[in-house]
Design an enzyme around this catalytic site. Sequence first.
Site, PDB file in Angstrom:
ATOM      1  N   LYS A  50       0.841  -1.211   0.000  1.00  0.00           N
ATOM      2  CA  LYS A  50       0.000   0.000   0.000  1.00  0.00           C
ATOM      3  C   LYS A  50       0.868   1.251   0.000  1.00  0.00           C
ATOM      4  CE  LYS A  50      -2.795   2.470   3.513  1.00  0.00           C
ATOM      5  NZ  LYS A  50      -1.757   3.301   4.154  1.00  0.00           N
ATOM      6  N   ASN A  51       1.821   1.304   0.923  1.00  0.00           N
ATOM      7  CA  ASN A  51       2.569   2.549   1.103  1.00  0.00           C
ATOM      8  C   ASN A  51       3.598   2.785   0.010  1.00  0.00           C
ATOM      9  OD1 ASN A  51       1.054   3.099   3.313  1.00  0.00           O
ATOM     10  ND2 ASN A  51       2.631   2.586   4.828  1.00  0.00           N
ATOM     11  N   ARG A 121      -3.947  10.167   3.535  1.00  0.00           N
ATOM     12  CA  ARG A 121      -2.698  10.829   3.860  1.00  0.00           C
ATOM     13  C   ARG A 121      -1.745  10.868   2.655  1.00  0.00           C
ATOM     14  NH1 ARG A 121       0.144  13.978   7.439  1.00  0.00           N
ATOM     15  NH2 ARG A 121       2.321  13.382   7.448  1.00  0.00           N
ATOM     16  N   ASP A 145      -5.451   7.878   8.509  1.00  0.00           N
ATOM     17  CA  ASP A 145      -5.709   7.362   9.850  1.00  0.00           C
ATOM     18  C   ASP A 145      -5.645   8.463  10.888  1.00  0.00           C
ATOM     19  OD1 ASP A 145      -5.944   4.772   9.017  1.00  0.00           O
ATOM     20  OD2 ASP A 145      -3.804   4.372   9.247  1.00  0.00           O
ATOM     21  N   ASP A 332       3.440   0.384  12.247  1.00  0.00           N
ATOM     22  CA  ASP A 332       2.270  -0.217  11.604  1.00  0.00           C
ATOM     23  C   ASP A 332       2.066  -1.684  11.992  1.00  0.00           C
ATOM     24  OD1 ASP A 332       1.688   2.160  10.385  1.00  0.00           O
ATOM     25  OD2 ASP A 332       2.300   1.566   8.367  1.00  0.00           O
TER      26      ASP A 332
HETATM   27  C1  UD1 Z   1       3.888   6.711   6.543  1.00  0.00           C
HETATM   28  C2  UD1 Z   1       2.943   5.565   6.285  1.00  0.00           C
HETATM   29  C3  UD1 Z   1       2.339   5.053   7.581  1.00  0.00           C
HETATM   30  C4  UD1 Z   1       3.442   4.705   8.576  1.00  0.00           C
HETATM   31  C5  UD1 Z   1       4.392   5.896   8.733  1.00  0.00           C
HETATM   32  C6  UD1 Z   1       5.569   5.584   9.639  1.00  0.00           C
HETATM   33  C7  UD1 Z   1       2.053   6.082   4.110  1.00  0.00           C
HETATM   34  C8  UD1 Z   1       0.861   6.481   3.296  1.00  0.00           C
HETATM   35  N1  UD1 Z   1       1.872   6.004   5.420  1.00  0.00           N
HETATM   36  O1  UD1 Z   1       3.100   7.764   7.076  1.00  0.00           O
HETATM   37  O2  UD1 Z   1       1.585   3.876   7.292  1.00  0.00           O
HETATM   38  O3  UD1 Z   1       2.842   4.439   9.825  1.00  0.00           O
HETATM   39  O4  UD1 Z   1       4.899   6.293   7.449  1.00  0.00           O
HETATM   40  O5  UD1 Z   1       6.239   4.455   9.209  1.00  0.00           O
HETATM   41  O6  UD1 Z   1       3.106   5.796   3.578  1.00  0.00           O
HETATM   42  N2  UD1 Z   1       5.628  14.257  11.270  1.00  0.00           N
HETATM   43  C9  UD1 Z   1       5.509  15.589  11.600  1.00  0.00           C
HETATM   44  N3  UD1 Z   1       5.745  16.525  10.629  1.00  0.00           N
HETATM   45  C10 UD1 Z   1       6.068  16.195   9.360  1.00  0.00           C
HETATM   46  C11 UD1 Z   1       6.183  14.831   9.024  1.00  0.00           C
HETATM   47  C12 UD1 Z   1       5.960  13.876  10.003  1.00  0.00           C
HETATM   48  O7  UD1 Z   1       5.212  15.928  12.730  1.00  0.00           O
HETATM   49  O8  UD1 Z   1       6.269  17.107   8.532  1.00  0.00           O
HETATM   50  C13 UD1 Z   1       5.362  13.246  12.305  1.00  0.00           C
HETATM   51  C14 UD1 Z   1       3.995  12.623  12.100  1.00  0.00           C
HETATM   52  O9  UD1 Z   1       2.997  13.381  12.753  1.00  0.00           O
HETATM   53  C15 UD1 Z   1       4.186  11.275  12.756  1.00  0.00           C
HETATM   54  C16 UD1 Z   1       5.638  10.950  12.463  1.00  0.00           C
HETATM   55  O10 UD1 Z   1       6.261  12.188  12.167  1.00  0.00           O
HETATM   56  O11 UD1 Z   1       4.015  11.365  14.148  1.00  0.00           O
HETATM   57  C17 UD1 Z   1       5.827   9.976  11.339  1.00  0.00           C
HETATM   58  O12 UD1 Z   1       5.398  10.542  10.147  1.00  0.00           O
HETATM   59  P1  UD1 Z   1       5.909  10.059   8.723  1.00  0.00           P
HETATM   60  O13 UD1 Z   1       7.135   9.213   8.888  1.00  0.00           O
HETATM   61  O14 UD1 Z   1       5.973  11.224   7.830  1.00  0.00           O
HETATM   62  O15 UD1 Z   1       4.744   9.088   8.294  1.00  0.00           O
HETATM   63  P2  UD1 Z   1       3.697   9.247   7.128  1.00  0.00           P
HETATM   64  O16 UD1 Z   1       4.402   9.519   5.848  1.00  0.00           O
HETATM   65  O17 UD1 Z   1       2.588  10.108   7.568  1.00  0.00           O
END
Ligand code: UD1
Length: 450
Positions: A50-51, A121, A145, A332
């Site tokens: 998926k990701n 997202r 989510d 995850d």
């Molecule tokens: C992606 C995955 C998700 C997985 C996550 C961590 C997708 C669609 N989703 O989510 O399934 O759980 O990676 O492995 O690929 N954060 C900030 N500011 C930012 C960016 C991130 O605060 O600019 C924080 C987020 O709130 C979160 C954490 O960093 O608490 C992780 O985020 P990130 O690694 O960016 O995950 P996603 O890309 O949202």
Amino acid sequence: MAIPLDRLPPMVNLSSGPFSGPSLELPGPAVFRVRGGTPLRGTVELSGAKNSALKLMAASLLCEGTLELSAVPAIADVPVMADILRGLGVEVDLDMAANTCRLTAADPQWHAPQDAVTRIRASVSCLGPLVGRVGRARLALPGGDKIGARGIELHLRGLEAMGATIIDRPGEVEVVASHLHGAMITLDFPSVGATENLVMAAVLADGTTVIDNAAREPEIQDLCRMLEAMGAHIDGIGGPTLEIHGVERLHPISWATCPDRIEAGTYAMAAALTGGDVLIERVRPSDLTMPLIKLRAAGVLVEEGGNSLRIKADGLDAVNVVTLPYPGFPTDLQPQMMVLLSQAQGTSRCTENVFESRFSFVEQIARMGADVQIDGHHALIRGPVKLHGAHLQGLDVRAGAAGAMAGLVATGETFVHDVHHVDRGYAGFVPRLQALGADIERLPLASVDG
Ligand code: UD1
């Protein structure tokens, strides 16, 4: 006739016309009914990740010709992403039965439709490629989510460093850059989304961009390798520092999505939890190093083949788990691991470092009798405790799957509600578990009391 998503992969071709709903032809709200007690046995083959698939689709914005993706998972987020891209002017031919998607971004628009964008997202992954190709992007702030604040400031700061201007609007973000240039970017945190977005912005920028403290997830590696095959120059793939040398244009190719390691981990944990014996196929065991270390430490027999994993268990021991960016234990898989640890002998500790709200799932298994104590971002799980059936809410993709897993070892009947979340990330979740011998059914909500 309405067709449950679970039955889609081998039966229905959904390639005709755009999708307007979140999730294909779902027959209204549905519930999983699970009756526990059967060890899982048999073989399960995985879908594409998926990701990865969602980001590979977004990467189509970067080139003029037709990008042909295969191993695209038959999950509900895929048609939503297809809709977002159609709203951006991309021609999308999605065939969920064949797991293929052809995308042609001849002349993309910079403004995405709000409705689809706020649902997932991954829509934020359109920002980087749009700014790189068109010089401008406006997106509603993304959904997905509800597992934490999930800001995008790291994405935006990186784009700013490359010469973009950020215009903040209520509920929307606009990024404008007549000219993106290479930059030195150090991420505060190895964010998956920010790394992917910045890589996609950088491949067409002038000069060299260095992303330090980059995320290293296998899905990011998949994206970078596909971009390389399209003509991008990226050094350091799989490491914490990515160096991207901008090129003038990318060319279209065919690419197969990498296997879904989270799906693999979920079935591995379900097999171990039930004391079963399951062969998981189309998996890359090297993507699951830390989860497999933890399963072995819990007493599970894990046999690694080239593209397969055999998981066999008879009793589980307590282990400690700490979620971290890859190659750490994936957040995850944390809810699924908590369910497993509720059945392990002794006290386990689980620390969540990625999403602050991910422990909201604990209240669900506590209803079933699990003994879990939360202290900030740490949880103590005492086991084994006999779980009993209950009505659970599938709060997000992984919590829904973990709730169904808990049902597999509970007495009586467990009902998992809000299963549209599970549909977002697991292709054929119910039939795949049924094929392994699980007593699980998808029922219309209206047919269930409670
Ligand atoms: C992606 C995955 C998700 C997985 C996550 C961590 C997708 C669609 N989703 O989510 O399934 O759980 O990676 O492995 O690929 N954060 C900030 N500011 C930012 C960016 C991130 O605060 O600019 C924080 C987020 O709130 C979160 C954490 O960093 O608490 C992780 O985020 P990130 O690694 O960016 O995950 P996603 O890309 O949202």
